[in-house]
Design a protein around this motif. Structure first.
Motif, PDB file in Angstrom:
ATOM      1  N   SER A 209      64.137  40.558  63.686  1.00 42.42           N
ATOM      2  CA  SER A 209      65.151  39.886  62.876  1.00 42.42           C
ATOM      3  C   SER A 209      64.605  38.548  62.400  1.00 42.42           C
ATOM      4  O   SER A 209      63.448  38.199  62.659  1.00 42.42           O
ATOM      5  CB  SER A 209      66.427  39.670  63.701  1.00 42.42           C
TER       6      SER A 209
ATOM      7  N   GLU B  17      75.689  43.753  60.093  1.00 40.64           N
ATOM      8  CA  GLU B  17      75.190  43.690  61.474  1.00 40.64           C
ATOM      9  C   GLU B  17      76.192  44.383  62.398  1.00 40.64           C
ATOM     10  O   GLU B  17      77.318  43.919  62.571  1.00 40.64           O
ATOM     11  CB  GLU B  17      74.971  42.237  61.883  1.00 40.64           C
TER      12      GLU B  17
ATOM     13  N   GLN C 134      73.478  42.659  68.606  1.00 34.84           N
ATOM     14  CA  GLN C 134      72.251  41.919  68.357  1.00 34.84           C
ATOM     15  C   GLN C 134      72.280  41.556  66.886  1.00 34.84           C
ATOM     16  O   GLN C 134      73.220  41.906  66.168  1.00 34.84           O
ATOM     17  CB  GLN C 134      71.036  42.804  68.704  1.00 34.84           C
ATOM     18  N   HIS C 135      71.298  40.837  66.406  1.00 35.30           N
ATOM     19  CA  HIS C 135      71.155  40.657  64.964  1.00 35.30           C
ATOM     20  C   HIS C 135      70.539  41.959  64.450  1.00 35.30           C
ATOM     21  O   HIS C 135      69.335  42.052  64.176  1.00 35.30           O
ATOM     22  CB  HIS C 135      70.248  39.473  64.639  1.00 35.30           C
ATOM     23  N   ALA C 136      71.362  43.005  64.356  1.00 30.76           N
ATOM     24  CA  ALA C 136      70.844  44.352  64.082  1.00 30.76           C
ATOM     25  C   ALA C 136      71.688  45.057  63.035  1.00 30.76           C
ATOM     26  O   ALA C 136      72.920  44.942  63.018  1.00 30.76           O
ATOM     27  CB  ALA C 136      70.825  45.182  65.372  1.00 30.76           C
ATOM     28  N   GLY C 137      71.009  45.800  62.173  1.00 29.20           N
ATOM     29  CA  GLY C 137      71.660  46.611  61.149  1.00 29.20           C
ATOM     30  C   GLY C 137      71.036  47.987  61.100  1.00 29.20           C
ATOM     31  O   GLY C 137      70.482  48.469  62.090  1.00 29.20           O
TER      32      GLY C 137
ATOM     33  N   VAL D 126      67.006  41.783  59.890  1.00 25.08           N
ATOM     34  CA  VAL D 126      67.729  42.196  61.097  1.00 25.08           C
ATOM     35  C   VAL D 126      66.978  43.353  61.735  1.00 25.08           C
ATOM     36  O   VAL D 126      66.253  44.088  61.063  1.00 25.08           O
ATOM     37  CB  VAL D 126      69.184  42.637  60.795  1.00 25.08           C
TER      38      VAL D 126
ATOM     39  N   GLN E 156      66.693  47.072  63.244  1.00 22.88           N
ATOM     40  CA  GLN E 156      67.298  48.288  62.705  1.00 22.88           C
ATOM     41  C   GLN E 156      67.352  49.371  63.771  1.00 22.88           C
ATOM     42  O   GLN E 156      66.360  49.660  64.443  1.00 22.88           O
ATOM     43  CB  GLN E 156      66.528  48.765  61.477  1.00 22.88           C
TER      44      GLN E 156
ATOM     45  N   TYR F   4      80.750  40.211  63.819  1.00 21.96           N
ATOM     46  CA  TYR F   4      80.540  38.915  63.199  1.00 21.96           C
ATOM     47  C   TYR F   4      81.392  38.710  61.950  1.00 21.96           C
ATOM     48  O   TYR F   4      81.319  37.658  61.322  1.00 21.96           O
ATOM     49  CB  TYR F   4      79.059  38.726  62.862  1.00 21.96           C
TER      50      TYR F   4
ATOM     51  N   SER G  45      70.284  35.799  58.285  1.00 23.01           N
ATOM     52  CA  SER G  45      69.804  36.875  57.431  1.00 23.01           C
ATOM     53  C   SER G  45      69.604  36.353  56.012  1.00 23.01           C
ATOM     54  O   SER G  45      69.994  35.225  55.670  1.00 23.01           O
ATOM     55  CB  SER G  45      70.806  38.032  57.411  1.00 23.01           C
TER      56      SER G  45
END
Length: 751
Positions: free
Chosen positions: A458, A339, A480-483, A419, A421, A288, A399
């Motif tokens: 998220s 992300e 994904q909307h992931a961190g 987000v 995880q 992103y 976010s």
């Protein structure tokens, strides 16, 4: 604007809380349904032109039109299976839009059946279909008696399954729209991005210590009064030793240091799998992030040549990067979470030092701090709380700064929301977990050691997905909307980390290498555990050898007898011989024999090894198997198809029977003994039988009429029950039961 085209209800970006299944009213169910439905459609209003909905933003995914329609057809399919509705709305759509793509490798080729070359239905017709589904569901809510509490055995469970499935796809669709070229989207009215900074900003990200050993119990109580997916149930108790973890999720500012240091160009920080993915995607920074260098985008079909990293999107800034939000390219919010996928998170951890890793599922629960007792019912779950103090439930359309919401009592921010995880644990079931017959294969195909868990939800997570009990996973290359945040172990105590060690055979690929714990800096004391998907335990080299021996050696006489009984049954019932479905086809010998009698044979099995062997035999190859003789010596034998014409046999690997399987004159169900949830399969069978069709169920474990009856709908009745002698390897004699069923005259027919 797309709003008039895609909305069958109201545009909204505000989410309701889920229903309390112990005391909900019809008006609450109706409101929650319409909110689920409206939210999904509203996300698509940000597409500028109708043509965008036919684009494929990710080459491993389907065009957006699929996801727009998919959720509506799942309502119909599950409610029809569960008995809330008695007829389908559009069988063609409910087949076409039923099953998506869970790509099992980051280098899968684009699926052109559902990609650039497939002609999808007109959007106007699909919108009308969604409108029809909405009206039917509203009628069901109004006219169906409501008995409380709603449990997993209730017909109403199928409606809640549809709603929670739709809420999962709010995230799927937003992730895909976020990957479209920015010129194809525009931010809808009412969509609100979160603040860029909060307070004094995030100057540092200290490690917070959890000093005392803690025991946590994972798993959702069976009688908890909210909807739950199958993998949430069961129970696992874990002892969690001391550890340290980042107070905040790793921010864009922190991750920038890794990017600027050349982390994407240095293979020493990446696992073998991760580096292969990095090279394949030609990734130079997170997906992103936007730069001016024309980076490869990963889109499919006719978008594959475009790039998200365009010089014009960097005009007016002195920064090297900006950020793609769902509908806009914005100045980089350095205090928002970075992300990334699992591979990128692990590369950052290794770059930071050999002691760093990601949290385990159990450690993640500890970071949540004190929570209310589950005996309080839904009040104990954050998703039901009015003031949840977390970036979930669509409060924002993005976010937020990692310091914006307060820390838990354990000292950690954003353990819920903002987000997802990544964790180190492979996705797997808990002890005591079982599948649900309405969706037997929701979770179990992912218990393969290739899916890592994500936790916490998220900003767009709503409903059950935002629950304290939610458990989701994705392939390690998945976006994904992931961190993530980093963890360090303290001391030598074993870490409650579970990795799946069951070998999983992938058709056309074989067995993929297991994770090397040293390569990805995993802690000492982790546990290798078997997959709780029992199907994977059947798909072994030993099972293949046994199956070849049974079909082409010791068991061949039994199969000949079985074939005679099938032939007799077909003649006795006056059944057509156009199509036969053979479930549990093994390595295909009886399927090949059936090809002499039927115009088309569709042969289905779960085991990839079996199907690979069957296809090899079909192509004219011979296969070698080993037999231990009476002298305890190993003899090699050959399995050869011979002169049987087999071109009309189609082999399919299926985890269940989707609508696209079609209908048949005869269904031969040969592997009921090894499916995980027999009811899930048996409840589908009446619908795939043509008029005057027959169903033959075979079992070595006593599945006679009395045992089968509770699982089979009233539209089927038993015609006859028989037994055949069966000889196991080693000469032990057993009885094989087989029952013949046919549709009652009042049944629902396709043909």
């Amino acid at each position: 604007m797309m709003a008039p085209l895609v909305l069958s209800g109201q545009e909204t970006f505000q989410s309701l809380k889920p229903c309390d299944l112990s005391c909900c009213t019809k008006s609450e169910i109706k409101a929650y349904f319409e909110n689920s439905y409206d939210l999904n459609e509203s996300i698509f209003t940000g597409l500028k032109e109708e043509c965008a909905i036919y684009k494929c933003p990710d080459r491993l995914r389907l065009p957006l039109i699929f996801y727009y329609a998919h959720t509506a057809c799942v309502y119909v399919n599950k409610m029809f299976l569960g008995g809330l509705i008695t007829k389908r709305i559009n069988p063609e759509y409910e087949s076409l839009f039923e099953t998506g793509v869970d790509e099992m490798s980051w280098d899968d080729t684009e699926n052109f059946r559902m990609g650039g070359q497939y002609k999808w239905p007109n959007l106007k017709d699909v919108v009308e279909y969604r409108r029809q589904v909405r009206e039917v569901i509203l009628q069901v809510i109004e006219n169906t008696p409501l008995e409380l509490p709603i449990t997993k055995e209730s017909p109403w469970w199928s409606l809640f399954m549809g709603m929670e499935h739709e809420r999962i796809h709010h995230e799927t669709s937003s992730v895909l729209i976020r990957q479209l070229p920015v010129d194809m989207v525009t931010r809808p009215k009412g969509w609100k991005y979160g603040p860029v900074t909060w307070g004094e900003g995030v100057k540092e990200n200290p490690m917070v210590t959890v000093s005392e050993q803690t025991t946590v119990t994972l798993g959702k109580p069976q009688d908890f009064p909210s909807y739950g997916w199958d993998n949430e149930y069961g129970e696992l108790e874990c002892k969690v030793p001391p550890f340290r973890a980042n107070k905040y999720i790793i921010t864009n500012r922190e991750y920038m240091e890794f990017v600027e240091s050349g982390g994407y160009q240095d293979s020493q920080f990446w696992s073998k799998e991760g580096w292969s993915w990095k090279q394949y995607r030609q990734a130079n920074h997170p997906l992103y992030w936007v730069c001016s260098q024309g980076c490869k985008n990963g889109c499919g079909s006719n978008l594959s040549a475009s790039s998200h990293c365009r010089p014009q999107d960097m005009e007016g800034t002195n920064e090297k990067f900006r950020l793609r939000a769902v509908y806009d390219v914005i100045d980089m919010p350095w205090d928002w979470p970075a992300e990334v996928n699992y591979h990128e998170a692990k590369a950052y951890a290794k770059w930071k030092g050999p002691s760093y890793r990601l949290p385990t599922e159990a450690e993640y629960h500890v970071m949540r701090g004190e929570q209310k007792d589950v005996k309080e019912g839904v009040a104990c779950d954050i998703v039901y709380q009015d003031n949840c103090n977390a970036n979930i439930r669509f409060i924002y359309g993005s976010s937020t700064p990692v310091n914006m919401f307060p820390a838990t009592s354990a000292g950690f921010h954003d353990v819920f929301g903002n987000v997802w995880q990544w964790t180190e644990d492979h996705f797997n079931g808990f002890p005591g977990q079982d599948t649900h017959w309405l969706y037997d294969d929701f979770s179990t195909p992912c218990f393969d050691g290739r899916h890592n868990m994500i936790m916490g939800g998220s900003w767009i997570t709503t409903g059950d997905s935002a629950s304290r009990f939610a458990r989701f996973s994705f392939r390690r290359h998945f976006f994904q909307h992931a961190g993530f945040r980093l963890v360090e172990s303290i001391g030598p105590q074993p870490t409650p980390l579970r990795l799946v060690d069951t070998e999983v055979f992938v058709m056309g690929v074989g067995i993929e290498d297991k994770v090397d714990p040293k390569e990805v800096n995993l802690p000492n004391g982790f546990t290798w555990v078997p997959s709780t998907n029992l199907q994977y335990h059947y798909d072994t080299a030993e099972s293949l050898n046994r199956q070849l021996q049974l079909e082409y050696g010791a068991g061949s006489k039994f199969l000949d007898q079985l074939l005679e009984h099938v032939t007799r049954t077909v003649k006795q019932h006056g059944t057509e011989t156009r199509r036969i479905l053979h479930i549990g086809c093994g390595v295909g010998k009886i399927s090949f024999q059936l090809a002499k009698q039927f115009e088309e044979v569709v042969a289905v099995d779960f085991c990839g090894r079996f199907l690979d062997a069957a296809i090899s035999l079909q192509s004219g190859k011979s296969l070698t198997y080993t037999v231990v003789n009476s002298d305890n010596k190993r003899e090699k034998h050959e399995a050869v198809l011979g002169d049987t014409s087999a071109s009309n046999v189609i082999f399919k690997q299926l985890t269940w029977l989707p609508n696209e399987i079609g209908t048949y004159d005869v269904v031969l169900f040969e592997n009921i003994d090894r499916v995980m949830n027999p009811k899930a399969w048996l409840r589908r069978l009446w619908e795939i039988l043509n008029k005057k069709g027959v169903l033959i169920i075979i079992s070595t474990k006593g599945w006679d009429q009395a045992k089968l009856r509770p699982y089979i709908q009233d539209r089927l009745q038993c015609s006859e029950t028989h037994s055949l002698p069966y000889y196991e390897l080693g000469g032990n004699k057993k009885q094989v039961n087989y029952t013949v069923w046919h549709l009652k005259s009042s049944g629902y027919f396709h043909g």
